[in-house]
Design a protein around this motif. Structure first.
Motif, PDB file in Angstrom:
ATOM      1  N   ASP A  10       0.837  -1.364  -0.069  1.00 57.96           N
ATOM      2  CA  ASP A  10       0.019   0.072  -0.067  1.00 57.96           C
ATOM      3  C   ASP A  10       0.711   1.238  -0.263  1.00 57.96           C
ATOM      4  N   ALA A  11       2.234   1.190   0.533  1.00 61.23           N
ATOM      5  CA  ALA A  11       2.841   2.444   0.686  1.00 61.23           C
ATOM      6  C   ALA A  11       3.885   2.024  -0.492  1.00 61.23           C
ATOM      7  N   ASP A  12       3.878   1.187  -1.412  1.00 56.92           N
ATOM      8  CA  ASP A  12       4.913   1.226  -2.499  1.00 56.92           C
ATOM      9  C   ASP A  12       4.456   2.031  -3.795  1.00 56.92           C
ATOM     10  N   PRO A  13       5.129   2.943  -4.124  1.00 58.34           N
ATOM     11  CA  PRO A  13       4.442   3.778  -5.515  1.00 58.34           C
ATOM     12  C   PRO A  13       4.712   2.926  -6.499  1.00 58.34           C
ATOM     13  N   ALA A  14       5.278   1.997  -6.664  1.00 57.91           N
ATOM     14  CA  ALA A  14       5.268   1.088  -7.720  1.00 57.91           C
ATOM     15  C   ALA A  14       4.162   0.225  -7.920  1.00 57.91           C
ATOM     16  N   VAL A  15       3.173   0.237  -6.908  1.00 59.80           N
ATOM     17  CA  VAL A  15       2.092  -0.493  -6.984  1.00 59.80           C
ATOM     18  C   VAL A  15       0.739   0.307  -6.710  1.00 59.80           C
ATOM     19  N   ARG A  16      -0.283   0.153  -7.796  1.00 59.26           N
ATOM     20  CA  ARG A  16      -1.375   0.904  -7.842  1.00 59.26           C
ATOM     21  C   ARG A  16      -2.775  -0.197  -7.255  1.00 59.26           C
ATOM     22  N   VAL A  17      -2.765  -1.401  -7.504  1.00 56.52           N
ATOM     23  CA  VAL A  17      -3.751  -2.288  -7.221  1.00 56.52           C
ATOM     24  C   VAL A  17      -3.231  -3.383  -6.716  1.00 56.52           C
ATOM     25  N   MET A  18      -3.499  -4.166  -5.637  1.00 54.49           N
ATOM     26  CA  MET A  18      -3.362  -5.373  -4.933  1.00 54.49           C
ATOM     27  C   MET A  18      -4.470  -6.494  -5.373  1.00 54.49           C
ATOM     28  N   ILE A  19      -4.080  -7.681  -5.574  1.00 55.44           N
ATOM     29  CA  ILE A  19      -4.874  -8.964  -5.630  1.00 55.44           C
ATOM     30  C   ILE A  19      -4.467  -9.916  -4.603  1.00 55.44           C
ATOM     31  N   LEU A  20      -5.392 -10.286  -3.948  1.00 52.77           N
ATOM     32  CA  LEU A  20      -5.092 -11.536  -3.042  1.00 52.77           C
ATOM     33  C   LEU A  20      -5.822 -12.886  -3.397  1.00 52.77           C
ATOM     34  N   THR A  21      -4.826 -13.827  -3.458  1.00 46.59           N
ATOM     35  CA  THR A  21      -5.602 -15.296  -3.703  1.00 46.59           C
ATOM     36  C   THR A  21      -4.504 -16.346  -3.032  1.00 46.59           C
ATOM     37  N   GLY A  22      -4.897 -17.452  -3.066  1.00 41.43           N
ATOM     38  CA  GLY A  22      -4.218 -18.670  -2.625  1.00 41.43           C
ATOM     39  C   GLY A  22      -3.619 -19.615  -3.593  1.00 41.43           C
ATOM     40  N   ALA A  23      -2.577 -20.347  -3.070  1.00 43.83           N
ATOM     41  CA  ALA A  23      -2.149 -21.404  -3.700  1.00 43.83           C
ATOM     42  C   ALA A  23      -3.062 -22.745  -3.949  1.00 43.83           C
ATOM     43  N   ASP A  24      -3.576 -23.148  -5.017  1.00 48.96           N
ATOM     44  CA  ASP A  24      -4.343 -24.172  -5.003  1.00 48.96           C
ATOM     45  C   ASP A  24      -4.073 -25.429  -4.129  1.00 48.96           C
ATOM     46  N   PRO A  25      -4.939 -26.002  -3.446  1.00 46.03           N
ATOM     47  CA  PRO A  25      -6.297 -26.051  -3.872  1.00 46.03           C
ATOM     48  C   PRO A  25      -7.376 -25.258  -3.303  1.00 46.03           C
ATOM     49  N   ALA A  26      -7.043 -24.488  -2.357  1.00 47.87           N
ATOM     50  CA  ALA A  26      -7.913 -23.493  -1.481  1.00 47.87           C
ATOM     51  C   ALA A  26      -7.334 -22.191  -1.780  1.00 47.87           C
ATOM     52  N   PHE A  27      -8.292 -21.302  -1.248  1.00 47.12           N
ATOM     53  CA  PHE A  27      -8.054 -19.610  -1.200  1.00 47.12           C
ATOM     54  C   PHE A  27      -7.557 -19.795   0.255  1.00 47.12           C
ATOM     55  N   CYS A  28      -8.408 -19.956   1.336  1.00 45.26           N
ATOM     56  CA  CYS A  28      -7.783 -20.199   2.580  1.00 45.26           C
ATOM     57  C   CYS A  28      -8.912 -21.099   3.432  1.00 45.26           C
ATOM     58  N   ALA A  29      -8.382 -21.724   4.484  1.00 45.14           N
ATOM     59  CA  ALA A  29      -9.278 -22.795   5.353  1.00 45.14           C
ATOM     60  C   ALA A  29      -9.422 -22.076   6.612  1.00 45.14           C
ATOM     61  N   GLY A  30      -8.988 -20.794   6.802  1.00 43.77           N
ATOM     62  CA  GLY A  30      -9.197 -20.386   8.242  1.00 43.77           C
ATOM     63  C   GLY A  30      -8.163 -20.554   9.131  1.00 43.77           C
ATOM     64  N   LEU A  31      -8.344 -20.134  10.374  1.00 42.84           N
ATOM     65  CA  LEU A  31      -7.343 -20.586  11.092  1.00 42.84           C
ATOM     66  C   LEU A  31      -6.863 -21.863  11.181  1.00 42.84           C
ATOM     67  N   ASP A  32      -5.588 -21.834  11.505  1.00 45.89           N
ATOM     68  CA  ASP A  32      -4.922 -23.401  11.436  1.00 45.89           C
ATOM     69  C   ASP A  32      -5.292 -23.949  12.839  1.00 45.89           C
ATOM     70  N   LEU A  33      -6.243 -24.929  12.555  1.00 43.21           N
ATOM     71  CA  LEU A  33      -6.845 -25.616  13.681  1.00 43.21           C
ATOM     72  C   LEU A  33      -5.930 -26.519  14.350  1.00 43.21           C
ATOM     73  N   LYS A  34      -5.048 -27.240  13.786  1.00 41.81           N
ATOM     74  CA  LYS A  34      -4.117 -28.093  14.271  1.00 41.81           C
ATOM     75  C   LYS A  34      -2.987 -27.146  15.339  1.00 41.81           C
ATOM     76  N   GLU A  35      -2.816 -25.949  14.828  1.00 40.09           N
ATOM     77  CA  GLU A  35      -1.968 -25.057  15.778  1.00 40.09           C
ATOM     78  C   GLU A  35      -2.707 -24.401  16.921  1.00 40.09           C
TER      79      GLU A  35
END
Length: 252
Positions: A43-68
């Motif tokens: 957000d502070a980097d002048p070279a960046v105008r837009v950000m995209i958040l994704t996940g490495a397949d197969p999931a976006f994000c399973a939530g909190l690490d329940l094991k931990e």
């Protein structure tokens, strides 16, 4: 050892990828710390105008690490690793490539808007897990799909598929899986052509318009979450974890 978060920047667009595929990008302590730190840097980097958040397949994000969480008592206090979405000045697009569950669902809801793969699914299992939302779900989910549908998702913990998410207004578009990031980048490229000052101002105006209602509701959610977590029992969570995972696997 692979980084839990990777970033690629090109033509003013930063693609940030949660990178714990073996754990379905579950939010362990390291990833929970890395996400807000990296997004603030971009957000502070002048070279960046837009950000995209994704996940490495197969999931976006399973939530909190329940094991931990169940074994080491990972703090689920929302203030322990606060997410910066409300303070970001640049657009953040969620590219939802698979399951977005509980805390992962909250990450998705914190984005300005969502593009979903045909494989995307969404679920709020906070009540089943035995934790409380603290990153805005009880405010952002009703805004996206309406209070009655939001209650249905939270009270049942049931999964919603991509086509239903589109019909409900949770996501803006559903695209073929192999087109997901490229489609998000196309929209980001459109945003890059908007004058920077104007883009920042319109995002700020949207935030200010919602602040009168959102800020008090978000504070209430965090207070409720902190009170709940004082009674948090890791043994109870560990006992429920396998049943939650079995139920989720049957629905996805």
């Amino acid at each position: 050892m692979a980084a839990v978060l990777t970033t690629e920047i090109a033509d003013g667009v930063a693609v940030v990828t949660m990178n714990r595929p073996e754990a379905r990008n579950a939010l362990n302590t390291e990833l929970r710390r890395a996400i807000p730190t990296r997004l603030r840097e971009l957000d502070a980097d002048p070279a960046v105008r837009v950000m995209i958040l994704t996940g490495a397949d197969p999931a976006f994000c399973a939530g909190l690490d329940l094991k931990e969480l169940g074994s080491s008592g990972l703090s689920a206090d929302p203030d322990a690793t606060p997410l910066p979405f409300g303070s970001l000045t640049k657009p953040l697009v969620g590219a939802i490539n698979g399951a977005a569950v509980t805390g992962g669902f909250e990450l998705a809801l914190g984005c300005d808007f969502l593009i979903a793969s045909e494989r995307a699914t969404f679920a709020d299992t906070h009540a089943r897990v035995g934790v409380m939302p603290g990153w805005g779900l009880t405010v952002l989910l009703p805004q996206a799909i309406g209070i009655r549908r939001a209650r249905q998702m939270s009270f049942t913990g049931n999964y919603v598929d991509a086509s239903t998410a589109l019909a409900w207004g949770l996501v803006n578009e559903v695209v073929p899986h192999d087109r997901l990031v490229s489609r998000a980048c196309e929209l980001a490229a459109d945003m890059v052509t908007v004058p920077e000052a104007g883009l920042g101002a319109i995002k700020g105006a949207y935030r200010a318009a919602a602040a009168g209602v959102d800020d008090g509701a978000l504070d209430a959610e965090r207070r409720y979450s902190r009170e709940w977590m004082r009674r948090f029992d890791p043994d109870t969570l560990a006992a429920n974890r396998e049943a939650i995972q079995r139920r989720g696997s049957a629905q996805v």
